[in-house]
Each structure stands twice: as C-alpha cells, then as structure tokens.
Scaffold this motif. Structure first.
Motif, PDB file in Angstrom:
ATOM      1  N   SER A 142       0.832  -1.187   0.000  1.00 15.33           N
ATOM      2  CA  SER A 142       0.000   0.000   0.000  1.00 15.33           C
ATOM      3  C   SER A 142       0.872   1.244   0.000  1.00 15.33           C
ATOM      4  O   SER A 142       2.087   1.170   0.194  1.00 15.33           O
ATOM      5  N   ILE A 143       0.249   2.379  -0.245  1.00 11.07           N
ATOM      6  CA  ILE A 143       0.966   3.654  -0.305  1.00 11.07           C
ATOM      7  C   ILE A 143       0.843   4.337   1.049  1.00 11.07           C
ATOM      8  O   ILE A 143      -0.263   4.525   1.555  1.00 11.07           O
ATOM      9  N   SER A 144       1.977   4.722   1.605  1.00  7.77           N
ATOM     10  CA  SER A 144       1.956   5.362   2.916  1.00  7.77           C
ATOM     11  C   SER A 144       2.282   6.851   2.864  1.00  7.77           C
ATOM     12  O   SER A 144       1.883   7.604   3.744  1.00  7.77           O
ATOM     13  N   ASN A 145       2.991   7.280   1.815  1.00 11.63           N
ATOM     14  CA  ASN A 145       3.362   8.689   1.698  1.00 11.63           C
ATOM     15  C   ASN A 145       2.124   9.529   1.385  1.00 11.63           C
ATOM     16  O   ASN A 145       1.491   9.344   0.348  1.00 11.63           O
ATOM     17  N   PRO A 146       1.749  10.460   2.267  1.00 17.13           N
ATOM     18  CA  PRO A 146       0.519  11.244   2.043  1.00 17.13           C
ATOM     19  C   PRO A 146       0.575  12.108   0.787  1.00 17.13           C
ATOM     20  O   PRO A 146      -0.458  12.372   0.165  1.00 17.13           O
ATOM     21  N   PHE A 147       1.775  12.549   0.397  1.00 20.31           N
ATOM     22  CA  PHE A 147       1.885  13.363  -0.811  1.00 20.31           C
ATOM     23  C   PHE A 147       1.628  12.523  -2.061  1.00 20.31           C
ATOM     24  O   PHE A 147       1.037  13.004  -3.033  1.00 20.31           O
ATOM     25  N   VAL A 148       2.057  11.271  -2.032  1.00 20.87           N
ATOM     26  CA  VAL A 148       1.773  10.370  -3.149  1.00 20.87           C
ATOM     27  C   VAL A 148       0.284  10.037  -3.175  1.00 20.87           C
ATOM     28  O   VAL A 148      -0.344  10.038  -4.232  1.00 20.87           O
ATOM     29  N   VAL A 149      -0.274   9.763  -2.008  1.00 22.94           N
ATOM     30  CA  VAL A 149      -1.711   9.474  -1.923  1.00 22.94           C
ATOM     31  C   VAL A 149      -2.534  10.626  -2.500  1.00 22.94           C
ATOM     32  O   VAL A 149      -3.530  10.408  -3.195  1.00 22.94           O
ATOM     33  N   ALA A 150      -2.106  11.845  -2.208  1.00 15.32           N
ATOM     34  CA  ALA A 150      -2.852  13.035  -2.640  1.00 15.32           C
ATOM     35  C   ALA A 150      -2.521  13.471  -4.065  1.00 15.32           C
ATOM     36  O   ALA A 150      -3.050  14.487  -4.529  1.00 15.32           O
ATOM     37  N   ALA A 151      -1.690  12.723  -4.777  1.00 18.59           N
ATOM     38  CA  ALA A 151      -1.273  13.115  -6.134  1.00 18.59           C
ATOM     39  C   ALA A 151      -2.455  13.367  -7.077  1.00 18.59           C
ATOM     40  O   ALA A 151      -2.452  14.370  -7.812  1.00 18.59           O
ATOM     41  N   PRO A 152      -3.481  12.500  -7.112  1.00 17.94           N
ATOM     42  CA  PRO A 152      -4.624  12.792  -7.995  1.00 17.94           C
ATOM     43  C   PRO A 152      -5.282  14.129  -7.683  1.00 17.94           C
ATOM     44  O   PRO A 152      -5.645  14.880  -8.606  1.00 17.94           O
ATOM     45  N   LEU A 153      -5.438  14.443  -6.401  1.00 19.00           N
ATOM     46  CA  LEU A 153      -6.046  15.722  -6.021  1.00 19.00           C
ATOM     47  C   LEU A 153      -5.149  16.884  -6.413  1.00 19.00           C
ATOM     48  O   LEU A 153      -5.641  17.927  -6.869  1.00 19.00           O
ATOM     49  N   ILE A 154      -3.849  16.715  -6.265  1.00 18.74           N
ATOM     50  CA  ILE A 154      -2.905  17.769  -6.648  1.00 18.74           C
ATOM     51  C   ILE A 154      -2.980  18.019  -8.151  1.00 18.74           C
ATOM     52  O   ILE A 154      -2.999  19.169  -8.612  1.00 18.74           O
ATOM     53  N   VAL A 155      -3.036  16.938  -8.938  1.00 15.34           N
ATOM     54  CA  VAL A 155      -3.142  17.064 -10.395  1.00 15.34           C
ATOM     55  C   VAL A 155      -4.442  17.765 -10.772  1.00 15.34           C
ATOM     56  O   VAL A 155      -4.456  18.689 -11.600  1.00 15.34           O
ATOM     57  N   PHE A 168     -13.980   4.234  -0.394  1.00 15.81           N
ATOM     58  CA  PHE A 168     -14.221   3.155   0.558  1.00 15.81           C
ATOM     59  C   PHE A 168     -13.207   2.032   0.436  1.00 15.81           C
ATOM     60  O   PHE A 168     -13.304   1.031   1.140  1.00 15.81           O
ATOM     61  N   ALA A 169     -12.241   2.197  -0.470  1.00 14.04           N
ATOM     62  CA  ALA A 169     -11.204   1.182  -0.633  1.00 14.04           C
ATOM     63  C   ALA A 169     -10.256   1.200   0.560  1.00 14.04           C
ATOM     64  O   ALA A 169     -10.254   2.141   1.372  1.00 14.04           O
ATOM     65  N   LYS A 170      -9.442   0.174   0.671  1.00 15.61           N
ATOM     66  CA  LYS A 170      -8.461   0.097   1.741  1.00 15.61           C
ATOM     67  C   LYS A 170      -7.524   1.300   1.672  1.00 15.61           C
ATOM     68  O   LYS A 170      -7.051   1.658   0.590  1.00 15.61           O
ATOM     69  N   PRO A 171      -7.257   1.976   2.782  1.00 21.72           N
ATOM     70  CA  PRO A 171      -6.353   3.138   2.759  1.00 21.72           C
ATOM     71  C   PRO A 171      -5.010   2.776   2.143  1.00 21.72           C
ATOM     72  O   PRO A 171      -4.401   1.762   2.476  1.00 21.72           O
ATOM     73  N   GLY A 172      -4.562   3.609   1.208  1.00 27.45           N
ATOM     74  CA  GLY A 172      -3.298   3.355   0.535  1.00 27.45           C
ATOM     75  C   GLY A 172      -3.387   2.343  -0.585  1.00 27.45           C
ATOM     76  O   GLY A 172      -2.354   1.906  -1.119  1.00 27.45           O
ATOM     77  N   SER A 173      -4.605   1.961  -0.982  1.00 28.59           N
ATOM     78  CA  SER A 173      -4.784   0.974  -2.049  1.00 28.59           C
ATOM     79  C   SER A 173      -4.122   1.438  -3.343  1.00 28.59           C
ATOM     80  O   SER A 173      -4.405   2.536  -3.840  1.00 28.59           O
ATOM     81  N   ILE A 174      -3.243   0.599  -3.877  1.00 27.89           N
ATOM     82  CA  ILE A 174      -2.541   0.948  -5.110  1.00 27.89           C
ATOM     83  C   ILE A 174      -3.501   0.960  -6.295  1.00 27.89           C
ATOM     84  O   ILE A 174      -3.429   1.838  -7.156  1.00 27.89           O
ATOM     85  N   LEU A 175      -4.419  -0.007  -6.333  1.00 30.94           N
ATOM     86  CA  LEU A 175      -5.353  -0.087  -7.454  1.00 30.94           C
ATOM     87  C   LEU A 175      -6.257   1.141  -7.507  1.00 30.94           C
ATOM     88  O   LEU A 175      -6.460   1.720  -8.581  1.00 30.94           O
ATOM     89  N   MET A 233       4.610   5.073 -12.447  1.00 32.94           N
ATOM     90  CA  MET A 233       4.727   6.158 -11.470  1.00 32.94           C
ATOM     91  C   MET A 233       4.654   5.641 -10.038  1.00 32.94           C
ATOM     92  O   MET A 233       5.420   6.077  -9.175  1.00 32.94           O
ATOM     93  N   ILE A 234       3.740   4.700  -9.790  1.00 33.90           N
ATOM     94  CA  ILE A 234       3.621   4.203  -8.424  1.00 33.90           C
ATOM     95  C   ILE A 234       4.819   3.351  -8.053  1.00 33.90           C
ATOM     96  O   ILE A 234       5.289   3.370  -6.910  1.00 33.90           O
ATOM     97  N   GLN A 235       5.368   2.622  -9.020  1.00 36.14           N
ATOM     98  CA  GLN A 235       6.577   1.849  -8.744  1.00 36.14           C
ATOM     99  C   GLN A 235       7.757   2.770  -8.465  1.00 36.14           C
ATOM    100  O   GLN A 235       8.578   2.499  -7.585  1.00 36.14           O
ATOM    101  N   SER A 236       7.831   3.856  -9.216  1.00 38.75           N
ATOM    102  CA  SER A 236       8.898   4.823  -8.993  1.00 38.75           C
ATOM    103  C   SER A 236       8.763   5.473  -7.618  1.00 38.75           C
ATOM    104  O   SER A 236       9.745   5.639  -6.886  1.00 38.75           O
ATOM    105  N   ALA A 237       7.520   5.823  -7.252  1.00 30.90           N
ATOM    106  CA  ALA A 237       7.289   6.471  -5.968  1.00 30.90           C
ATOM    107  C   ALA A 237       7.614   5.547  -4.802  1.00 30.90           C
ATOM    108  O   ALA A 237       8.022   6.002  -3.732  1.00 30.90           O
ATOM    109  N   ARG A 238       7.461   4.250  -5.013  1.00 29.66           N
ATOM    110  CA  ARG A 238       7.730   3.285  -3.949  1.00 29.66           C
ATOM    111  C   ARG A 238       9.146   2.722  -4.025  1.00 29.66           C
ATOM    112  O   ARG A 238       9.500   1.801  -3.302  1.00 29.66           O
TER     113      ARG A 238
END
Length: 377
Positions: free
Chosen positions: A5-18, A179-186, A341-346
């Motif tokens: 899963s994704i733990s970095n909040p900035f990565v999690v928020a990337a869609p909103l930032i875009v 409603f997905a699992k927090p940090g869900s990559i999918l 992108m997600i692989q690079s971020a992780r």
C-alpha cells in the motif's frame, strides 16, 4: 500499512494535486466573469458524488451486516459507521476517504467549464479529416457496418441503453475509491488515470484536434449530405421504438440538448461537444483495466462492455470509429504510466533489470554524445 500500500501522504494526494493544478489553470485562463456558472457546476457535482457515496455506503453496509449475521455476531449500523470513520481517522486522518470525492468535484467542475468555454472557441475543423480517415480504414463509413450487424431498432435501443449506462460507473467508481483500503494501489492508479484521461485526452488532445461527431457534421461542416442518411435512420428507428411503446433513443434527445446549449452558449453539467478522442470509450477501457486486476471474469465482462460502448458510439453517431481507437491506445498508455509512477514512488521501478539497463544505456549514450560535441568544437 502493508508493503503493498501507499503510505506517503503526498503520493496518496497526487490525484487531487493534479486535479487542483488543472482547475487552477482553467479558472485563471478562462474563468473570469463566470463565477456563478462555476459555483453551479461545483454544486451539481457535489450532489452527484454524494449520491454515489450514499449508494456505495448503503451497499457496503448491507453486505457487512449480512456477513456479521451469518457469523452470529451482534450488528449495529451505527457502530459499523463509527468504527469505519474512526479507523480512517487513525490511519490517515481521513485523507483516503475525502480525497477521491474532492478530486472528482474539482476535476469535473474544471473540465465541464473548459469544454464549454475553451473548446468552444477551438472549432471543429478536424471533423472531415476523421470522417475520411474512417472511410479509408474501413472501406466505408463505419456506421454502415454497425447498422448491418445491428439492423433491428431493438438492437439500437440496447446499444443506446448500454452506452448511456456509462454515467453510473463514471461516478460510482470514484466513490468506491473512497471506501477502498487506505493506501490501495489499485484505487490510486484508477483515480490518477481518471484525472489524466479528462485532462490529457478530454482537454489537451480535444483542443489540439477539435471535432464534432457525425451527427453534428451538417451543423458545423455545412455538408448536409455526408451523414444525413445516418440521422434519418436513427430518427426512423426512434419513431418505430416509440410506436411500440419503448422509451426511444435517448441519444437523440441528448444530442439535441447539447446542440441547443452550444448555440445559446450556456454552461451546464454534462454540456459541450467534442469527439476526438472519445472519453466514453477511454473510461470504458479504464473500467476494464481495473476489472482485470480484480478478476478475470469481471475483466472479460468489462472488456465486452468497452467493445459495446465503442460500437454504440459509432452506431448512434456520437463518434467516428477513430475516436475510440485513439482513446483505447491513449488509455492503455496512461494506465501503464500510472503503474510506472507508483513503482517509482515506492522505489521499485529502478530495481527492474530491464529498466536499469535502459537507464544505463541512455546515460552512456548521453555521455558519448556530449564528448563528441566537445571534440567537434
């Protein structure tokens, strides 16, 4: 959170930032004097996503209660809701819950406004080119092929219903991400790809290659005869369906509604005319990409649905066949990009041998090129 899963909040928020960056550019460039329209659009999309959330939450609650009762556990809807909210607050302060919803509101408000303001001024000059390209690729206008394969008015009615059912997963899919699992990559890949489709395909490419669909050809290209037969055929099938008590083709109603709003210059939810590339087709392909990651059976179903949407877009005169082909290729590319992108971020991207070799080769080629230029001086 787990390693998957994704733990970095900035990565999690990337869609909103875009989405927020896109909205900022749109409003700064074209939003002056349109505050009322923007507020109306925002309010409409808030209502839409909240309705989708209520629907999803109700379905999830019913399922959760059913599971617990089967296990013989005590159930309370209130306790389930409180537990869910407290857990989200504990994990990421609710970011995974509200970020998809806010992303949808910001993105769709900005896109809808862009489509009816900036795209309006781009014209529809590429329509004849795409129409000719279709005829070259298929040997005839593709709508003639679909109307041979689906000659019955009832087939057209089925395609019409399937095509416009697309609006449900378009909204419900984003709500499910909340409603997905927090940090869900999918869910992260889906949400980021969702944003990129509306921005790259629906905005940038649509502005670069402006075109209206075949049903608008006579209106904007002043060649009344090119697709007149298609329009007459659809009108005839609609009349036949209504005569037999069916609802008729909603495509004809929507197409007229879009044209009236375009001529009056009004900005409304779902408004605007644009054909290339087809976002209907693009999002249907995105649904299939996600479905394949969930199960093969669901992947096959959604792939079939994407094919039906493509056929329906041609059959009903919304799009040229090429619009869907370009949308398919671009969507697969953006979905793959989200994975990289997600692989690079992780930190996993450069662990891949093929990519490491590619990067090393590129760096070596760049070094040799610079040395050669220095010697030539």
């Amino acid at each position: 959170m787990s390693s998957d899963s994704i733990s970095n909040p900035f990565v999690v928020a990337a869609p909103l930032i875009v989405a927020t960056t896109y909205a900022f550019v749109v409003i700064m460039c074209w939003g002056s004097g349109h505050t009322a329209e923007l507020i109306a659009l925002c309010t409409g999309y808030v209502s839409a996503i909240m309705a989708a959330c209520v629907f999803n939450a109700s379905a999830i609650l019913v399922y959760a209660v059913w599971i617990r009762r089967r296990r013989g556990e005590a159930t309370s809807v209130t306790s389930l809701i409180c537990h869910f909210l407290l857990e989200r607050w504990r994990v990421d302060r609710g970011l995974s819950l509200w970020q998809p919803l806010l992303t949808f509101i910001v993105l769709m408000t900005a896109f809808t406004f862009f489509k009816q303001s900036a795209l309006r001024g781009a014209g529809f000059g590429y329509g004849p080119w795409f129409a000719d390209a279709d005829r070259t690729l298929f040997g005839t206008d593709p709508w003639r092929i679909t109307h041979i394969l689906f000659a019955s008015p009832w087939s057209t009615q089925a395609l019409d219903l399937a095509y416009h059912a697309w609006f449900a997963p378009m909204t419900l899919g984003v709500a499910f991400c909340a409603f997905a699992k927090p940090g869900s990559i999918l869910s992260w890949r889906y949400l980021l790809s969702y944003c990129l489709l509306w921005i790259v395909l629906g905005s940038l490419m649509a502005y670069a290659f402006p075109a209206a669909g075949p049903v608008y050809f006579a209106e904007f290209q002043h060649q009344a005869g090119r697709f007149a037969e298609l329009s007459q055929l659809l009108a005839s099938e609609d009349a036949t369906l209504r005569m037999h008590g069916a609802s008729g083709l909603s495509a004809l109603t929507y197409q007229q509604h879009l044209l009236v709003n375009f001529k009056h210059g009004t900005i409304v939810m779902g408004g605007g005319i644009s054909a290339m590339p087809s976002l209907h087709n693009a999002l249907a392909v995105l649904f299939a990409c996600v479905a394949w990651h969930l199960s093969r059976s669901l992947g096959r179903i959604m792939t079939g649905y994407a094919a039906i949407v493509w056929i329906g877009s041609i059959h009903l005169g919304w799009h040229y066949a090429l619009d869907g082909v370009v949308a398919f290729v671009a969507t697969i590319a953006l979905w793959s990009l989200s994975g990289l992108m997600i692989q690079s971020a992780r930190g996993r991207l450069y662990a891949k041998p093929w990519l490491s070799r590619s990067v090393a080769t590129a760096m070596l080629a760049g070094t040799l090129w610079r040395r050669r230029r220095e010697r030539s001086r």
